[in-house]
Design an enzyme around this catalytic site. Structure first.
Site, PDB file in Angstrom:
ATOM      1  N   GLY A 176       0.833  -1.188   0.000  1.00 54.74           N
ATOM      2  CA  GLY A 176       0.000   0.000   0.000  1.00 54.74           C
ATOM      3  C   GLY A 176       0.868   1.239   0.000  1.00 54.74           C
ATOM      4  N   CYS A 215       6.252   0.645   8.208  1.00 54.44           N
ATOM      5  CA  CYS A 215       5.974   1.717   7.256  1.00 54.44           C
ATOM      6  C   CYS A 215       7.284   2.132   6.620  1.00 54.44           C
ATOM      7  CB  CYS A 215       5.328   2.893   7.984  1.00 54.44           C
ATOM      8  SG  CYS A 215       4.899   4.267   6.909  1.00 54.44           S
ATOM      9  N   LEU A 216       7.297   2.212   5.313  1.00 54.96           N
ATOM     10  CA  LEU A 216       8.534   2.585   4.630  1.00 54.96           C
ATOM     11  C   LEU A 216       8.864   4.068   4.803  1.00 54.96           C
ATOM     12  CD1 LEU A 216       8.267   0.384   1.429  1.00 54.96           C
ATOM     13  CD2 LEU A 216       9.656   0.007   3.466  1.00 54.96           C
ATOM     14  N   GLN A 245       3.008  10.047   1.487  1.00 61.28           N
ATOM     15  CA  GLN A 245       4.316   9.398   1.621  1.00 61.28           C
ATOM     16  C   GLN A 245       5.252   9.753   0.476  1.00 61.28           C
ATOM     17  OE1 GLN A 245       2.416   5.369   2.508  1.00 61.28           O
ATOM     18  NE2 GLN A 245       4.353   5.265   3.612  1.00 61.28           N
ATOM     19  N   HIS A 266      -4.547   1.421   7.606  1.00 63.36           N
ATOM     20  CA  HIS A 266      -3.209   2.013   7.707  1.00 63.36           C
ATOM     21  C   HIS A 266      -3.063   3.174   6.723  1.00 63.36           C
ATOM     22  CE1 HIS A 266       1.295   1.568   8.297  1.00 63.36           C
ATOM     23  NE2 HIS A 266       1.252   2.242   7.155  1.00 63.36           N
ATOM     24  N   GLU A 267      -3.483   2.951   5.476  1.00 66.66           N
ATOM     25  CA  GLU A 267      -3.346   3.999   4.461  1.00 66.66           C
ATOM     26  C   GLU A 267      -4.292   5.165   4.730  1.00 66.66           C
ATOM     27  OE1 GLU A 267      -0.776   3.848   2.741  1.00 66.66           O
ATOM     28  OE2 GLU A 267      -0.343   1.731   2.996  1.00 66.66           O
ATOM     29  N   HIS A 304      -2.743   7.506   7.099  1.00 67.34           N
ATOM     30  CA  HIS A 304      -1.791   8.420   6.448  1.00 67.34           C
ATOM     31  C   HIS A 304      -2.495   9.660   5.919  1.00 67.34           C
ATOM     32  CE1 HIS A 304       2.186   6.645   6.460  1.00 67.34           C
ATOM     33  NE2 HIS A 304       1.724   5.475   6.052  1.00 67.34           N
TER      34      HIS A 304
END
Length: 199
Positions: A46, A103-104, A51, A145-146, A149
């Site tokens: 995702g 999370c990247l 991000q 999660h997304e 963000h």
């Protein structure tokens, strides 16, 4: 299509609620294509627009055969928050057989987050049509999660107890820049995404 540069924790865009898009035009579709390319390049499941430095309500996903993108999403959950059990789509099991979120946009930090295990995603598709996806397990977790963000919230905000203390210790000790991210270690250019630990 391009692999977009990653924004790491500490960048204000990750803490700023994203703006609604409204109309899906060619520029939005190009951004979605680049986000999908970035997500694929880093092996993520995702990716949210903030991000990659874009403060718009857009995210992409690819979990266990369910792949897509959504503009101006709404995520409705059902059930009490619980931890996602490990399965083959989630990557290696931890000692407690739970998926640990990562999370990247946050290098080297993972932890269990209790989330509802069912979710419904609605919004606009890249072609201007409607998205309406019922999800469970890891896909439901990915949607939540997304969506976080897009509201300026990171998974570490949801950690509790010793897991949160350990995450904060790691954040103090680990440089948080594009060169330190898991994405940078896996792709020529950095990109951000939610992923299951060890994936």
């Amino acid at each position: 299509m391009a692999v977009l540069p990653l924004r790491m924790i500490g960048d204000p865009v990750l803490r700023t609620p994203a703006r609604e898009v409204g109309v899906v035009d060619d520029s939005v579709r190009r951004l979605i294509e680049d986000m999908l390319t970035t997500m694929d390049a880093v092996g993520g499941i995702g990716l949210a627009a903030p991000q990659v430095g874009v403060g718009l309500r857009i995210f992409t996903y690819d979990v266990a055969g369910s792949r897509g993108a959504v503009v101006d999403p709404t995520v409705e959950t059902s059930g009490s928050p619980e931890f996602t059990p490990h399965d083959s789509a989630a990557g290696p099991a931890t000692g407690t057989n739970l998926v640990r979120e990562g999370c990247l946009s946050i290098a080297d930090v993972h932890g269990p987050v209790g989330r509802p295990q069912r979710a419904r995603l609605t919004g606009l598709a890249p072609d201007g049509g409607r998205v309406d996806v019922e999800a469970s397990g890891l896909l439901a977790v990915c949607f939540q999660h997304e969506a976080d963000h897009l509201d300026g919230r990171l998974f570490v905000d949801r950690l509790v107890g010793e897991e949160k203390r350990a995450a904060l210790r790691t954040l103090r000790q680990t440089p948080q820049d594009a060169d330190s991210s898991p994405a940078a270690r896996r792709a020529p250019s950095a990109g951000g995404s939610f992923f299951a630990a060890g994936r």
